[in-house]
Design a protein around this motif. Sequence first.
Motif, PDB file in Angstrom:
ATOM      1  N   TRP A  45       0.858  -1.183   0.000  1.00 16.93           N
ATOM      2  CA  TRP A  45       0.000   0.000   0.000  1.00 16.93           C
ATOM      3  C   TRP A  45       0.898   1.239   0.000  1.00 16.93           C
ATOM      4  O   TRP A  45       1.644   1.481   0.932  1.00 16.93           O
ATOM      5  N   ASP A  46       0.837   2.009  -1.062  1.00 18.88           N
ATOM      6  CA  ASP A  46       1.705   3.178  -1.193  1.00 18.88           C
ATOM      7  C   ASP A  46       0.899   4.365  -1.713  1.00 18.88           C
ATOM      8  O   ASP A  46      -0.342   4.315  -1.758  1.00 18.88           O
ATOM      9  N   ALA A  47       1.606   5.407  -2.120  1.00 24.26           N
ATOM     10  CA  ALA A  47       0.941   6.627  -2.589  1.00 24.26           C
ATOM     11  C   ALA A  47       0.092   6.363  -3.828  1.00 24.26           C
ATOM     12  O   ALA A  47      -0.967   6.989  -4.008  1.00 24.26           O
ATOM     13  N   SER A  48       0.540   5.432  -4.672  1.00 19.44           N
ATOM     14  CA  SER A  48      -0.230   5.110  -5.885  1.00 19.44           C
ATOM     15  C   SER A  48      -1.564   4.459  -5.529  1.00 19.44           C
ATOM     16  O   SER A  48      -2.603   4.758  -6.141  1.00 19.44           O
ATOM     17  N   GLU A  49      -1.535   3.574  -4.528  1.00 21.96           N
ATOM     18  CA  GLU A  49      -2.769   2.932  -4.094  1.00 21.96           C
ATOM     19  C   GLU A  49      -3.708   3.953  -3.443  1.00 21.96           C
ATOM     20  O   GLU A  49      -4.931   3.884  -3.624  1.00 21.96           O
ATOM     21  N   GLU A  50      -3.128   4.897  -2.695  1.00 23.97           N
ATOM     22  CA  GLU A  50      -3.942   5.956  -2.106  1.00 23.97           C
ATOM     23  C   GLU A  50      -4.611   6.795  -3.194  1.00 23.97           C
ATOM     24  O   GLU A  50      -5.782   7.174  -3.068  1.00 23.97           O
ATOM     25  N   TYR A  51      -3.854   7.080  -4.233  1.00 26.49           N
ATOM     26  CA  TYR A  51      -4.408   7.858  -5.352  1.00 26.49           C
ATOM     27  C   TYR A  51      -5.562   7.085  -6.007  1.00 26.49           C
ATOM     28  O   TYR A  51      -6.608   7.670  -6.340  1.00 26.49           O
ATOM     29  N   LEU A  52      -5.372   5.768  -6.176  1.00 24.52           N
ATOM     30  CA  LEU A  52      -6.425   4.951  -6.775  1.00 24.52           C
ATOM     31  C   LEU A  52      -7.665   4.947  -5.881  1.00 24.52           C
ATOM     32  O   LEU A  52      -8.792   5.017  -6.378  1.00 24.52           O
ATOM     33  N   PHE A  53      -7.456   4.868  -4.577  1.00 25.36           N
ATOM     34  CA  PHE A  53      -8.606   4.883  -3.660  1.00 25.36           C
ATOM     35  C   PHE A  53      -9.364   6.199  -3.796  1.00 25.36           C
ATOM     36  O   PHE A  53     -10.599   6.206  -3.862  1.00 25.36           O
ATOM     37  N   LYS A  54      -8.650   7.313  -3.804  1.00 27.96           N
ATOM     38  CA  LYS A  54      -9.306   8.615  -3.954  1.00 27.96           C
ATOM     39  C   LYS A  54     -10.078   8.672  -5.272  1.00 27.96           C
ATOM     40  O   LYS A  54     -11.202   9.181  -5.323  1.00 27.96           O
ATOM     41  N   ALA A  55      -9.465   8.139  -6.326  1.00 29.49           N
ATOM     42  CA  ALA A  55     -10.116   8.149  -7.641  1.00 29.49           C
ATOM     43  C   ALA A  55     -11.395   7.321  -7.622  1.00 29.49           C
ATOM     44  O   ALA A  55     -12.420   7.716  -8.201  1.00 29.49           O
ATOM     45  N   MET A  56     -11.375   6.166  -6.929  1.00 29.58           N
ATOM     46  CA  MET A  56     -12.557   5.310  -6.879  1.00 29.58           C
ATOM     47  C   MET A  56     -13.670   5.951  -6.060  1.00 29.58           C
ATOM     48  O   MET A  56     -14.853   5.842  -6.400  1.00 29.58           O
ATOM     49  N   VAL A  57     -13.302   6.659  -4.976  1.00 29.26           N
ATOM     50  CA  VAL A  57     -14.326   7.346  -4.183  1.00 29.26           C
ATOM     51  C   VAL A  57     -14.929   8.493  -4.997  1.00 29.26           C
ATOM     52  O   VAL A  57     -16.157   8.696  -5.000  1.00 29.26           O
ATOM     53  N   ALA A  58     -14.071   9.242  -5.697  1.00 25.60           N
ATOM     54  CA  ALA A  58     -14.576  10.327  -6.548  1.00 25.60           C
ATOM     55  C   ALA A  58     -15.480   9.759  -7.645  1.00 25.60           C
ATOM     56  O   ALA A  58     -16.532  10.338  -7.966  1.00 25.60           O
ATOM     57  N   PHE A  59     -15.076   8.621  -8.210  1.00 28.80           N
ATOM     58  CA  PHE A  59     -15.889   7.949  -9.230  1.00 28.80           C
ATOM     59  C   PHE A  59     -17.256   7.562  -8.656  1.00 28.80           C
ATOM     60  O   PHE A  59     -18.300   7.756  -9.301  1.00 28.80           O
ATOM     61  N   ALA A  60     -17.258   7.007  -7.425  1.00 30.91           N
ATOM     62  CA  ALA A  60     -18.512   6.604  -6.790  1.00 30.91           C
ATOM     63  C   ALA A  60     -19.416   7.804  -6.554  1.00 30.91           C
ATOM     64  O   ALA A  60     -20.632   7.736  -6.791  1.00 30.91           O
ATOM     65  N   MET A  61     -18.835   8.925  -6.114  1.00 30.60           N
ATOM     66  CA  MET A  61     -19.630  10.126  -5.870  1.00 30.60           C
ATOM     67  C   MET A  61     -20.224  10.664  -7.163  1.00 30.60           C
ATOM     68  O   MET A  61     -21.380  11.098  -7.207  1.00 30.60           O
ATOM     69  N   ARG A  62     -19.462  10.638  -8.229  1.00 30.31           N
ATOM     70  CA  ARG A  62     -19.952  11.158  -9.512  1.00 30.31           C
ATOM     71  C   ARG A  62     -21.032  10.251 -10.093  1.00 30.31           C
ATOM     72  O   ARG A  62     -21.970  10.727 -10.737  1.00 30.31           O
ATOM     73  N   ARG A  63     -20.909   8.953  -9.884  1.00 32.78           N
ATOM     74  CA  ARG A  63     -21.939   8.031 -10.368  1.00 32.78           C
ATOM     75  C   ARG A  63     -23.206   8.144  -9.536  1.00 32.78           C
ATOM     76  O   ARG A  63     -24.312   7.983 -10.058  1.00 32.78           O
ATOM     77  N   TYR A  64     -23.048   8.389  -8.260  1.00 31.15           N
ATOM     78  CA  TYR A  64     -24.215   8.500  -7.378  1.00 31.15           C
ATOM     79  C   TYR A  64     -25.064   9.710  -7.752  1.00 31.15           C
ATOM     80  O   TYR A  64     -26.286   9.649  -7.746  1.00 31.15           O
ATOM     81  N   SER A  65     -24.416  10.804  -8.103  1.00 30.60           N
ATOM     82  CA  SER A  65     -25.135  12.014  -8.506  1.00 30.60           C
ATOM     83  C   SER A  65     -24.569  12.485  -9.837  1.00 30.60           C
ATOM     84  O   SER A  65     -23.404  12.860  -9.934  1.00 30.60           O
ATOM     85  N   SER A  66     -25.403  12.433 -10.877  1.00 30.77           N
ATOM     86  CA  SER A  66     -24.939  12.811 -12.218  1.00 30.77           C
ATOM     87  C   SER A  66     -24.506  14.269 -12.292  1.00 30.77           C
ATOM     88  O   SER A  66     -23.773  14.676 -13.184  1.00 30.77           O
ATOM     89  N   LYS A  67     -24.970  15.089 -11.350  1.00 32.14           N
ATOM     90  CA  LYS A  67     -24.617  16.500 -11.332  1.00 32.14           C
ATOM     91  C   LYS A  67     -23.376  16.779 -10.494  1.00 32.14           C
ATOM     92  O   LYS A  67     -22.920  17.914 -10.400  1.00 32.14           O
TER      93      LYS A  67
END
Length: 226
Positions: A45-67
């Motif tokens: 688990w390193d900075a790259s994995e942290e970046y991927l986690f942030k990206a997946m959470v941002a992806f989830a938020m954007r999918r949850y609300s199209s706006k």
Amino acid sequence: MLRALLLTVSVVAIAHAELCKPDAQNAFKVRISIKTALGDNAYAWDASEEYLFKAMVAFAMRRYSSKSTTQISNVLLCNVTDRVSFWFVVTDSSKNVTTVPGSEVEAAIRMNRNRINSAFLLSDKTLQFLKITSTLSPPVEPSTPVWLIVFGVVLCLIVAGIVFLIVSGIQKHKKKNKESTERENLEEKVEVTVTLENGIPCEVLDLKPGHINGVFAADDERFTSL
């Protein structure tokens, strides 16, 4: 200008530090067990994995609300430990100094849980959002309809019953014929053979050596010498 920029960055950093901390409002704790899930194939688990986690959470938020305009920079991580656990919050993209309500973050995570798990090759048990209940997998529907399975079982039972009755009937019939044959043979052995001689039924004499005819025996007694 540089001082103003540094001051702004410092203020934002301090604000972010206040937003993302253990048990902060709208913050969630994550616990990851990579070694347990992947064994010898576990990754670090390193900075790259942290970046991927942030990206997946941002992806989830954007999918949850199209706006939603959530960016990776809106996902903040803090208190990262070696074992791997950390806290995260999602900031409001319009203000960047307040967090998105925890109910919205929870709904977004639950909606996209499988996608997040797949990104890290983990499951609900090895990628745990401690305040977010696990998403139940949809029930597996059998390829064959249930009614057809029940019909097949009933049909098999009926066929088995018919076969059992037929085999039992055949065995009983054979047994009955065998008993009848044995009884007839026994009757033939004990039956006294009767023949007709001069129209009078007489028993067949046993002419074995040493057997005396009763008729002649009577004559011998009558003419016994003095």
